[in-house]
Structure formats: C-alpha cells, structure tokens
Design an enzyme around this catalytic site. Structure first.
Site, PDB file in Angstrom:
ATOM      1  N   ALA A  33     -19.514 -46.806 -39.943  1.00 48.03           N
ATOM      2  CA  ALA A  33     -18.511 -47.688 -40.556  1.00 48.03           C
ATOM      3  C   ALA A  33     -17.548 -46.854 -41.384  1.00 48.03           C
ATOM      4  CB  ALA A  33     -19.216 -48.722 -41.417  1.00 48.03           C
ATOM      5  N   ASN A  34     -16.669 -47.494 -42.111  1.00 49.52           N
ATOM      6  CA  ASN A  34     -15.782 -46.782 -43.034  1.00 49.52           C
ATOM      7  C   ASN A  34     -15.569 -47.635 -44.284  1.00 49.52           C
ATOM      8  OD1 ASN A  34     -13.236 -48.428 -42.715  1.00 49.52           O
ATOM      9  ND2 ASN A  34     -13.555 -47.801 -40.584  1.00 49.52           N
TER      10      ASN A  34
END
Ligand code: CTP
Ligand code: CA
Length: 226
Positions: A33-34
């Site tokens: 993810a970020n």
C-alpha cells in the site's frame, strides 16, 4: 420535486475523480500500500458535486466517509481502478488524485508460509496500467484531463515532465517530502502546472485546494466554449 441537474458552474458535466491509495495483493492476507489518505481526492469530488457536476468517485481503500452527492465506486487494486474508470467514461473532466501503485506482485493463491530454514521470499514486480496516461489518450478523451504529481524534490520540473509524458492538460504538483505534512495531513501547498505556465498557490486546507481547482476547471471549460 428533486431537480435532476444541480445548478452551478459545472452543471450538466460528468466529472470522474480517482482518490486514495491502491492495495496490491501479495497473497490472500498481505498487500503493498502507500500513505495516501484520500483526503485531497475526496475533497475534490465533493467540490465538483457542490459545483453542480455529476461526479463518479473511484476510490481505493480509505477510512473517509463518502462525499455528499457523488456516486462512489470502491476498488482495491490499480487494475480494478483502471477498469472502474473505463466503465465510468465518457466524462467531461477526469481528475486523477489517487496514489496508484506503480507495480504489483503476481499474487500467490495461498498464504506464503514461513518455512523452517527457508530464505525470505523475493518478489518480482509487474508494472500496473497508467490510468491517467490511458484516459488522456483514449478515443473518448475527456475534454480536460488533470493529474497529480507527488514529488519529494524538483517539484515543478518533474510536474512539467509528467504533463508531457502523460498527455494531460493540468498537473497539480505538490511536495510530499518528509515534514511537508501533505500525506495524511489536512493542508496542501499546490502548484498548478499547464503548458501555459505555473500557478503557485499558498499553503491552504485540502478543501480550499479542491474548491480552487474546481473553480479553475470551470473557468477553463467556460473559456473553451466562449
Ligand atoms: N497515475 C495513474 N496510474 C498509475 C500511476 C499514476 O493514473 N499507474 C496517475 C496518478 O493518479 C497521478 C499521476 O498519474 O495523477 C502521477 O502519478 P505519479 O505517481 O506522481 O507519477 P508516475 O508517472 O507514476 O511517476 P513516479 O511515481 O515515478 O514519480
Ligand atoms: Ca507513481
């Protein structure tokens, strides 16, 4: 009776906004993810709806409530986001505010197990489709295609390169280096980059950036029809 078309500077227009991060599965229980919160993209969707547009918000996994007056399509991965955007076309305006993962893993069908004495697994990454570049080159291209550029250095130079490389009309560039507080924070310091030049805006709330961006988009569309 409920009006079918809301009055406002974007009345009668269809606006597609992408927002949030994407999650790229590693196996059924893990993902890449970020740090995108979706705050800026969701604020833009809300501002476009408030300006009278019909808004399709294609959102990655976020913890935010759905913005008022928008049709929300929830997705997880970049490829799902790409498909949802293509399903939502045609549109008058596309705004790519999502932090789309550049790469994905060929996900394992079962949970990767930590076997005794085995070395750590190595991941090989595959490039994801570039949603913004694809929309900008689509046969059903929206009249205005707006991208974001999150940079940690040489913000304007990188934004100019992205504008050309992706074939979009506007880039909203911001500095997301550590200490800027943009990722996850409530404020943003944005530069609006077009082939005509750069407009640098002072630091303001993400809601204010959204309202100002939507105002500029409405002006550009009105000018192009004048
Ligand atoms: N974007 C997209 N699809 C991708 C990657 C990016 O639609 N697969 C969009 C983002 O939503 C944003 C713009 O492209 O509007 C720029 O994203 P950014 O990550 O800054 O650009 P990249 O071309 O991926 O360059 P880099 O990450 O190397 O800086
Ligand atoms: Ca990227």
């Amino acid at each position: 009776p409920l009006p079918l078309v809301k009055a406002g500077p974007l009345s009668g227009r269809h606006v597609i906004v992408t927002s949030g991060p994407t999650h790229e599965a590693i196996d059924p229980v893990r993902y890449i993810a970020n740090r995108s919160s979706g705050k800026q993209g969701h604020a833009i969707a809300a501002a476009a709806a408030a300006a009278g547009a019909r808004v399709t918000l294609v959102s990655g996994p976020v913890t935010l409530p759905d913005p008022k007056g928008c049709a929300v399509v929830r997705v997880e991965s970049a490829r799902e986001m790409f498909a949802a955007v293509n399903d939502a076309l045609p549109a008058d305006v596309f705004i790519g505010a999502a932090a789309v993962a550049d790469w994905r893993v060929e996900a394992a069908a079962h949970k990767i197990k930590k076997e005794q004495g085995a070395s750590a697994p190595a991941f090989s990454l595959v490039e994801n489709p570039d949603i913004l570049a694809s929309v900008a080159r689509a046969s059903r291209r929206p009249r205005l295609v707006v991208g974001f550029a999150a940079e940690t250095r040489d913000v304007i130079a990188h934004a100019r390169q992205k504008l050309n490389r992706k074939g979009c009309d506007l880039i909203v560039a911001n500095d997301v280096s550590e200490g800027s507080g943009v990722f996850g924070g409530d404020a943003n310091e944005a530069h609006l980059v077009s082939s005509g030049g750069v407009e640098s805006w002072p630091r303001m709330s993400k809601e204010a950036v959204a309202a100002r961006l939507v105002g500029r988009i409405a002006e550009i569309i009105a000018d192009s029809e004048a």
